[in-house]
Design a protein around this motif. Structure first.
Motif, PDB file in Angstrom:
ATOM      1  N   GLU A 193       0.833  -1.205   0.000  1.00  0.00           N
ATOM      2  CA  GLU A 193       0.000   0.000   0.000  1.00  0.00           C
ATOM      3  C   GLU A 193       0.869   1.259   0.000  1.00  0.00           C
ATOM      4  OE1 GLU A 193      -3.278  -0.047  -0.522  1.00  0.00           O
ATOM      5  OE2 GLU A 193      -3.006  -2.218  -0.698  1.00  0.00           O
ATOM      6  N   TRP A 194       1.971   1.220   0.757  1.00  0.00           N
ATOM      7  CA  TRP A 194       2.900   2.350   0.744  1.00  0.00           C
ATOM      8  C   TRP A 194       3.465   2.549  -0.657  1.00  0.00           C
ATOM      9  CZ3 TRP A 194       5.726   0.025   5.537  1.00  0.00           C
ATOM     10  CH2 TRP A 194       5.015   0.334   6.708  1.00  0.00           C
ATOM     11  N   CYS A 195       3.837   1.446  -1.293  1.00  0.00           N
ATOM     12  CA  CYS A 195       4.399   1.539  -2.654  1.00  0.00           C
ATOM     13  C   CYS A 195       3.391   2.128  -3.636  1.00  0.00           C
ATOM     14  CB  CYS A 195       4.859   0.158  -3.130  1.00  0.00           C
ATOM     15  SG  CYS A 195       6.298  -0.473  -2.217  1.00  0.00           S
ATOM     16  N   LYS A 196       2.136   1.709  -3.534  1.00  0.00           N
ATOM     17  CA  LYS A 196       1.094   2.265  -4.412  1.00  0.00           C
ATOM     18  C   LYS A 196       0.957   3.768  -4.193  1.00  0.00           C
ATOM     19  CE  LYS A 196      -1.886  -1.797  -4.463  1.00  0.00           C
ATOM     20  NZ  LYS A 196      -3.204  -2.293  -4.016  1.00  0.00           N
ATOM     21  N   ALA A 197       0.948   4.170  -2.929  1.00  0.00           N
ATOM     22  CA  ALA A 197       0.795   5.592  -2.610  1.00  0.00           C
ATOM     23  C   ALA A 197       1.999   6.391  -3.111  1.00  0.00           C
ATOM     24  CB  ALA A 197       0.613   5.777  -1.105  1.00  0.00           C
ATOM     25  N   LEU A 198       3.192   5.859  -2.910  1.00  0.00           N
ATOM     26  CA  LEU A 198       4.395   6.550  -3.369  1.00  0.00           C
ATOM     27  C   LEU A 198       4.430   6.639  -4.888  1.00  0.00           C
ATOM     28  CD1 LEU A 198       6.900   4.946  -0.863  1.00  0.00           C
ATOM     29  CD2 LEU A 198       6.241   7.371  -0.921  1.00  0.00           C
TER      30      LEU A 198
ATOM     31  N   HIS B  91       2.214  10.423  -3.725  1.00  0.00           N
ATOM     32  CA  HIS B  91       1.891  10.891  -2.374  1.00  0.00           C
ATOM     33  C   HIS B  91       3.135  10.913  -1.493  1.00  0.00           C
ATOM     34  CE1 HIS B  91      -2.348  11.005  -3.198  1.00  0.00           C
ATOM     35  NE2 HIS B  91      -2.318   9.751  -3.627  1.00  0.00           N
ATOM     36  N   SER B  92       3.109  11.775  -0.500  1.00  0.00           N
ATOM     37  CA  SER B  92       4.230  11.913   0.430  1.00  0.00           C
ATOM     38  C   SER B  92       4.079  10.943   1.605  1.00  0.00           C
ATOM     39  CB  SER B  92       4.281  13.343   0.976  1.00  0.00           C
ATOM     40  OG  SER B  92       3.148  13.584   1.809  1.00  0.00           O
ATOM     41  N   VAL B  93       5.160  10.787   2.339  1.00  0.00           N
ATOM     42  CA  VAL B  93       5.123   9.971   3.556  1.00  0.00           C
ATOM     43  C   VAL B  93       4.149  10.593   4.550  1.00  0.00           C
ATOM     44  CG1 VAL B  93       6.472   9.148   5.527  1.00  0.00           C
ATOM     45  CG2 VAL B  93       7.466   9.076   3.222  1.00  0.00           C
ATOM     46  N   GLU B  94       4.186  11.908   4.663  1.00  0.00           N
ATOM     47  CA  GLU B  94       3.266  12.605   5.573  1.00  0.00           C
ATOM     48  C   GLU B  94       1.813  12.285   5.210  1.00  0.00           C
ATOM     49  OE1 GLU B  94       1.977  17.154   6.773  1.00  0.00           O
ATOM     50  OE2 GLU B  94       3.958  16.815   5.925  1.00  0.00           O
ATOM     51  N   TRP B  95       1.490  12.330   3.928  1.00  0.00           N
ATOM     52  CA  TRP B  95       0.134  12.018   3.469  1.00  0.00           C
ATOM     53  C   TRP B  95      -0.226  10.574   3.814  1.00  0.00           C
ATOM     54  CZ3 TRP B  95      -1.953   8.389   0.214  1.00  0.00           C
ATOM     55  CH2 TRP B  95      -3.292   8.586  -0.169  1.00  0.00           C
ATOM     56  N   MET B  96       0.706   9.656   3.581  1.00  0.00           N
ATOM     57  CA  MET B  96       0.427   8.236   3.849  1.00  0.00           C
ATOM     58  C   MET B  96       0.084   8.005   5.312  1.00  0.00           C
ATOM     59  SD  MET B  96       3.139   6.067   1.496  1.00  0.00           S
ATOM     60  CE  MET B  96       4.462   6.282   2.634  1.00  0.00           C
ATOM     61  N   LEU B  97       0.780   8.709   6.197  1.00  0.00           N
ATOM     62  CA  LEU B  97       0.585   8.477   7.625  1.00  0.00           C
ATOM     63  C   LEU B  97      -0.580   9.256   8.219  1.00  0.00           C
ATOM     64  CD1 LEU B  97       4.285   8.385   8.886  1.00  0.00           C
ATOM     65  CD2 LEU B  97       2.792   6.480   8.236  1.00  0.00           C
TER      66      LEU B  97
ATOM     67  N   ILE C 102       8.519   2.195   7.242  1.00  0.00           N
ATOM     68  CA  ILE C 102       8.305   2.684   5.882  1.00  0.00           C
ATOM     69  C   ILE C 102       9.601   2.624   5.076  1.00  0.00           C
ATOM     70  CG2 ILE C 102       7.804   4.753   4.511  1.00  0.00           C
ATOM     71  CD1 ILE C 102       5.604   5.371   6.561  1.00  0.00           C
ATOM     72  N   VAL C 103      10.712   2.993   5.693  1.00  0.00           N
ATOM     73  CA  VAL C 103      11.996   2.904   4.993  1.00  0.00           C
ATOM     74  C   VAL C 103      12.295   1.457   4.636  1.00  0.00           C
ATOM     75  CG1 VAL C 103      14.499   3.193   5.237  1.00  0.00           C
ATOM     76  CG2 VAL C 103      12.962   5.035   5.936  1.00  0.00           C
TER      77      VAL C 103
ATOM     78  N   ALA D 203      14.983   6.684  -2.253  1.00  0.00           N
ATOM     79  CA  ALA D 203      15.687   7.966  -2.133  1.00  0.00           C
ATOM     80  C   ALA D 203      14.707   9.087  -1.787  1.00  0.00           C
ATOM     81  CB  ALA D 203      16.442   8.281  -3.423  1.00  0.00           C
ATOM     82  N   ASP D 204      13.547   9.090  -2.415  1.00  0.00           N
ATOM     83  CA  ASP D 204      12.544  10.122  -2.151  1.00  0.00           C
ATOM     84  C   ASP D 204      12.019  10.025  -0.723  1.00  0.00           C
ATOM     85  OD1 ASP D 204      10.871  12.331  -2.913  1.00  0.00           O
ATOM     86  OD2 ASP D 204       9.206  10.912  -3.086  1.00  0.00           O
ATOM     87  N   VAL D 205      11.758   8.802  -0.257  1.00  0.00           N
ATOM     88  CA  VAL D 205      11.266   8.606   1.110  1.00  0.00           C
ATOM     89  C   VAL D 205      12.302   9.109   2.111  1.00  0.00           C
ATOM     90  CG1 VAL D 205      10.742   6.834   2.850  1.00  0.00           C
ATOM     91  CG2 VAL D 205       9.673   6.737   0.598  1.00  0.00           C
ATOM     92  N   LYS D 206      13.557   8.747   1.916  1.00  0.00           N
ATOM     93  CA  LYS D 206      14.610   9.191   2.835  1.00  0.00           C
ATOM     94  C   LYS D 206      14.746  10.710   2.810  1.00  0.00           C
ATOM     95  CE  LYS D 206      17.547   5.099   3.062  1.00  0.00           C
ATOM     96  NZ  LYS D 206      18.901   4.577   2.787  1.00  0.00           N
ATOM     97  N   GLU D 207      14.672  11.289   1.616  1.00  0.00           N
ATOM     98  CA  GLU D 207      14.766  12.745   1.491  1.00  0.00           C
ATOM     99  C   GLU D 207      13.627  13.431   2.252  1.00  0.00           C
ATOM    100  OE1 GLU D 207      14.168  15.927  -2.069  1.00  0.00           O
ATOM    101  OE2 GLU D 207      15.473  14.217  -2.508  1.00  0.00           O
ATOM    102  N   GLN D 208      12.407  12.926   2.098  1.00  0.00           N
ATOM    103  CA  GLN D 208      11.261  13.503   2.803  1.00  0.00           C
ATOM    104  C   GLN D 208      11.436  13.401   4.316  1.00  0.00           C
ATOM    105  OE1 GLN D 208       7.312  12.244   1.563  1.00  0.00           O
ATOM    106  NE2 GLN D 208       8.147  11.672  -0.441  1.00  0.00           N
ATOM    107  N   LEU D 209      11.876  12.256   4.771  1.00  0.00           N
ATOM    108  CA  LEU D 209      12.037  12.062   6.214  1.00  0.00           C
ATOM    109  C   LEU D 209      13.162  12.913   6.783  1.00  0.00           C
ATOM    110  CD1 LEU D 209      11.358   8.229   6.523  1.00  0.00           C
ATOM    111  CD2 LEU D 209       9.824  10.122   7.065  1.00  0.00           C
ATOM    112  N   ARG D 210      14.234  13.056   6.028  1.00  0.00           N
ATOM    113  CA  ARG D 210      15.326  13.933   6.473  1.00  0.00           C
ATOM    114  C   ARG D 210      14.846  15.384   6.552  1.00  0.00           C
ATOM    115  NH1 ARG D 210      18.849  10.843   2.697  1.00  0.00           N
ATOM    116  NH2 ARG D 210      19.833   9.276   3.990  1.00  0.00           N
ATOM    117  N   ALA D 211      14.110  15.813   5.542  1.00  0.00           N
ATOM    118  CA  ALA D 211      13.623  17.204   5.509  1.00  0.00           C
ATOM    119  C   ALA D 211      12.659  17.482   6.680  1.00  0.00           C
ATOM    120  CB  ALA D 211      12.906  17.479   4.179  1.00  0.00           C
ATOM    121  N   SER D 212      11.929  16.458   7.097  1.00  0.00           N
ATOM    122  CA  SER D 212      10.992  16.642   8.201  1.00  0.00           C
ATOM    123  C   SER D 212      11.651  16.459   9.560  1.00  0.00           C
ATOM    124  CB  SER D 212       9.822  15.646   8.077  1.00  0.00           C
ATOM    125  OG  SER D 212      10.257  14.333   8.384  1.00  0.00           O
ATOM    126  N   GLY D 213      12.918  16.026   9.551  1.00  0.00           N
ATOM    127  CA  GLY D 213      13.632  15.783  10.790  1.00  0.00           C
ATOM    128  C   GLY D 213      13.328  14.429  11.394  1.00  0.00           C
ATOM    129  N   GLY D 214      12.622  13.590  10.651  1.00  0.00           N
ATOM    130  CA  GLY D 214      12.236  12.284  11.175  1.00  0.00           C
ATOM    131  C   GLY D 214      13.174  11.152  10.878  1.00  0.00           C
TER     132      GLY D 214
END
Length: 132
Positions: free
Chosen positions: A67-72, A76-82, A107-108, A120-131
């Protein structure tokens, strides 16, 4: 009977003594393949190291990565998924859940195993959010 046992032992010892100096391995023999660990097993290994509030089954945990893969893949962003208002794909069930940092870890791991094209996109999003 004794002669049969002695003959069998002698034959076995003779066969064992026929090995080459490489201790029984043939020079042309290929090494046996190592056991391949499935994507699901690799993901579950990470999941089993996480502290959950409750005890999710492996089946419950394995429902999320596709489901995460479909959303990505849909952009969609990680924030949206959660988010509950968005994807509602937070790793939790009726009687189990996990902290947000552990959700990020799942998720990673799930992305790495099931849709590495998005990692790479998931890691980038999480780094940018500080997560991450």
């Amino acid at each position: 009977m004794r002669r049969t046992v002695v003959a069998l032992l002698a034959a076995g010892l003779a066969l064992a003594g026929c090995s080459s100096s490489t201790h029984g391995s043939r020079p042309d023999a290929k090494p046996s393949p190592s056991k391949t660990v499935s994507k699901a097993e690799q993901y579950l290994k990470v999941a089993h190291e996480i502290s959950f509030n409750g005890s999710p089954s492996d089946i419950d945990l394995l429902l999320f990565p596709p489901e995460w893969c479909k959303a990505l893949d849909a952009g969609h962003s990680v924030e949206w998924m959660l988010s509950i208002a968005g994807g509602g794909l937070y790793p939790a069930g009726d009687d189990w859940g996990t902290a947000k940092a552990d959700a990020y870890t799942l998720i990673v791991s799930g992305t790495k195993q099931f849709c590495p094209r998005n990692l790479a996109d998931v890691k980038e999003q999480l780094r940018a959010s500080g997560g991450y």
